[in-house]
Design a protein around this motif. Structure first.
Motif, PDB file in Angstrom:
ATOM      1  N   ASP A  47      44.092  60.590  89.897  1.00 49.93           N
ATOM      2  CA  ASP A  47      44.644  59.605  88.960  1.00 49.93           C
ATOM      3  C   ASP A  47      44.747  58.275  89.707  1.00 49.93           C
ATOM      4  O   ASP A  47      45.796  57.899  90.213  1.00 49.93           O
ATOM      5  CB  ASP A  47      46.014  60.081  88.473  1.00 49.93           C
ATOM      6  CG  ASP A  47      46.536  59.280  87.312  1.00 49.93           C
ATOM      7  OD1 ASP A  47      46.043  58.145  87.092  1.00 49.93           O
ATOM      8  OD2 ASP A  47      47.430  59.779  86.634  1.00 49.93           O
ATOM      9  N   VAL A  48      43.631  57.559  89.781  1.00 49.05           N
ATOM     10  CA  VAL A  48      43.489  56.391  90.639  1.00 49.05           C
ATOM     11  C   VAL A  48      44.524  55.311  90.332  1.00 49.05           C
ATOM     12  O   VAL A  48      45.147  54.759  91.248  1.00 49.05           O
ATOM     13  CB  VAL A  48      42.056  55.811  90.536  1.00 49.05           C
ATOM     14  CG1 VAL A  48      41.926  54.517  91.311  1.00 49.05           C
ATOM     15  CG2 VAL A  48      41.050  56.836  91.025  1.00 49.05           C
ATOM     16  N   ASP A  49      44.721  54.981  89.082  1.00 50.82           N
ATOM     17  CA  ASP A  49      45.651  53.897  88.748  1.00 50.82           C
ATOM     18  C   ASP A  49      47.079  54.215  89.181  1.00 50.82           C
ATOM     19  O   ASP A  49      47.770  53.352  89.738  1.00 50.82           O
ATOM     20  CB  ASP A  49      45.608  53.583  87.246  1.00 50.82           C
ATOM     21  CG  ASP A  49      44.297  52.944  86.821  1.00 50.82           C
ATOM     22  OD1 ASP A  49      43.640  52.314  87.678  1.00 50.82           O
ATOM     23  OD2 ASP A  49      43.936  53.070  85.645  1.00 50.82           O
ATOM     24  N   LEU A  50      47.515  55.432  88.937  1.00 45.66           N
ATOM     25  CA  LEU A  50      48.884  55.790  89.324  1.00 45.66           C
ATOM     26  C   LEU A  50      49.028  55.944  90.841  1.00 45.66           C
ATOM     27  O   LEU A  50      50.070  55.596  91.399  1.00 45.66           O
ATOM     28  CB  LEU A  50      49.339  57.048  88.603  1.00 45.66           C
ATOM     29  CG  LEU A  50      49.696  56.844  87.131  1.00 45.66           C
ATOM     30  CD1 LEU A  50      50.029  58.166  86.464  1.00 45.66           C
ATOM     31  CD2 LEU A  50      50.863  55.876  86.985  1.00 45.66           C
ATOM     32  N   VAL A  51      47.995  56.444  91.503  1.00 48.15           N
ATOM     33  CA  VAL A  51      48.047  56.523  92.969  1.00 48.15           C
ATOM     34  C   VAL A  51      48.146  55.115  93.546  1.00 48.15           C
ATOM     35  O   VAL A  51      48.961  54.847  94.441  1.00 48.15           O
ATOM     36  CB  VAL A  51      46.832  57.283  93.534  1.00 48.15           C
ATOM     37  CG1 VAL A  51      46.751  57.133  95.051  1.00 48.15           C
ATOM     38  CG2 VAL A  51      46.902  58.761  93.158  1.00 48.15           C
ATOM     39  N   ALA A  52      47.353  54.184  93.014  1.00 51.69           N
ATOM     40  CA  ALA A  52      47.417  52.798  93.479  1.00 51.69           C
ATOM     41  C   ALA A  52      48.810  52.212  93.228  1.00 51.69           C
ATOM     42  O   ALA A  52      49.369  51.512  94.088  1.00 51.69           O
ATOM     43  CB  ALA A  52      46.348  51.963  92.790  1.00 51.69           C
ATOM     44  N   GLU A  53      49.383  52.497  92.075  1.00 47.58           N
ATOM     45  CA  GLU A  53      50.722  51.994  91.761  1.00 47.58           C
ATOM     46  C   GLU A  53      51.761  52.548  92.729  1.00 47.58           C
ATOM     47  O   GLU A  53      52.647  51.817  93.195  1.00 47.58           O
ATOM     48  CB  GLU A  53      51.078  52.386  90.324  1.00 47.58           C
ATOM     49  CG  GLU A  53      52.322  51.749  89.799  1.00 47.58           C
ATOM     50  CD  GLU A  53      52.538  52.078  88.321  1.00 47.58           C
ATOM     51  OE1 GLU A  53      53.665  52.484  88.005  1.00 47.58           O
ATOM     52  OE2 GLU A  53      51.601  51.928  87.522  1.00 47.58           O
ATOM     53  N   GLU A  54      51.650  53.825  93.043  1.00 47.82           N
ATOM     54  CA  GLU A  54      52.596  54.426  93.985  1.00 47.82           C
ATOM     55  C   GLU A  54      52.442  53.833  95.379  1.00 47.82           C
ATOM     56  O   GLU A  54      53.438  53.613  96.078  1.00 47.82           O
ATOM     57  CB  GLU A  54      52.425  55.948  94.033  1.00 47.82           C
ATOM     58  CG  GLU A  54      53.010  56.653  92.829  1.00 47.82           C
ATOM     59  CD  GLU A  54      54.505  56.389  92.667  1.00 47.82           C
ATOM     60  OE1 GLU A  54      55.264  56.523  93.642  1.00 47.82           O
ATOM     61  OE2 GLU A  54      54.904  56.040  91.542  1.00 47.82           O
ATOM     62  N   LEU A  55      51.221  53.544  95.800  1.00 50.14           N
ATOM     63  CA  LEU A  55      51.012  52.926  97.103  1.00 50.14           C
ATOM     64  C   LEU A  55      51.582  51.509  97.132  1.00 50.14           C
ATOM     65  O   LEU A  55      52.167  51.084  98.134  1.00 50.14           O
ATOM     66  CB  LEU A  55      49.532  52.925  97.473  1.00 50.14           C
ATOM     67  CG  LEU A  55      48.961  54.306  97.807  1.00 50.14           C
ATOM     68  CD1 LEU A  55      47.450  54.236  97.969  1.00 50.14           C
ATOM     69  CD2 LEU A  55      49.615  54.879  99.047  1.00 50.14           C
ATOM     70  N   GLU A  56      51.433  50.778  96.038  1.00 40.79           N
ATOM     71  CA  GLU A  56      52.055  49.451  95.944  1.00 40.79           C
ATOM     72  C   GLU A  56      53.574  49.558  96.040  1.00 40.79           C
ATOM     73  O   GLU A  56      54.219  48.765  96.729  1.00 40.79           O
ATOM     74  CB  GLU A  56      51.668  48.763  94.641  1.00 40.79           C
ATOM     75  CG  GLU A  56      50.267  48.224  94.628  1.00 40.79           C
ATOM     76  CD  GLU A  56      49.874  47.626  93.286  1.00 40.79           C
ATOM     77  OE1 GLU A  56      50.589  47.825  92.277  1.00 40.79           O
ATOM     78  OE2 GLU A  56      48.842  46.955  93.253  1.00 40.79           O
TER      79      GLU A  56
END
Length: 165
Positions: A47-56
């Motif tokens: 889930d690329v978008d949510l993984v990116a959001e969590e990393l942010e």
């Protein structure tokens, strides 16, 4: 650090085909599933978008930890300088502890170093207000801008002999 490609953790349901946990339903299990997918190199299923959001969010959290340690250090330094007659050993111990946290954070996340000036500018008004509240002095009794250089914030000595006994 190299990680072996593990089989899917049994609680995730990835291997069994049960379907994945929704981010909204269980962040912990969702995150573990995403890690398992990454390590299994099943990139199309992440889930690329949510993984990116969590990393942010993680990077914002690290900046917040930096600001928190700085706020406490600067607040105690302001009190120390403003009310020498009320100095306590606990102020020194608090400064020491927050300096340790700051040093550890900067060792673990050196990418925060370019943001030190930004962090100091962000926290100073709060540290000033906090010092004013704790000393029962008006905020304008403290400097309008942070009076401390980085070297002073990180290394200025505080002497236990100068505290009120």
């Amino acid at each position: 650090m190299a990680h072996p490609v593990p089989s899917d953790p049994p609680e995730t349901g990835i291997a069994s085909g049960r379907g994945r946990t929704r981010y909204e339903d269980d962040l912990y299990t969702w995150a573990r599933e995403q890690v398992a997918l990454l390590r299994a190199r099943r990139f199309a299923e992440i889930d690329v978008d949510l993984v990116a959001e969590e990393l942010e969010d993680l990077s914002r959290h690290e900046f917040s930890k930096l600001c928190s340690a700085l706020r406490v250090i600067v607040m105690h330094m302001l009190k120390w300088d403003q009310q020498s007659e009320h100095r306590t050993a606990s102020w020194i111990y608090s400064i020491r502890e927050q300096r340790r946290r700051l040093d550890r954070l900067l060792r673990e996340s050196p990418g925060l170093k370019p943001r030190l000036d930004e962090a100091l500018a962000d926290i100073y008004p709060d540290a000033r207000d906090w010092a004013a509240d704790e000393t029962h002095l008006p905020p304008d009794e403290f400097p309008a801008a942070c009076p401390y250089a980085w070297d002073e914030i990180r290394e200025r000595p505080f002497d236990l002999d100068s505290v009120k006994k």
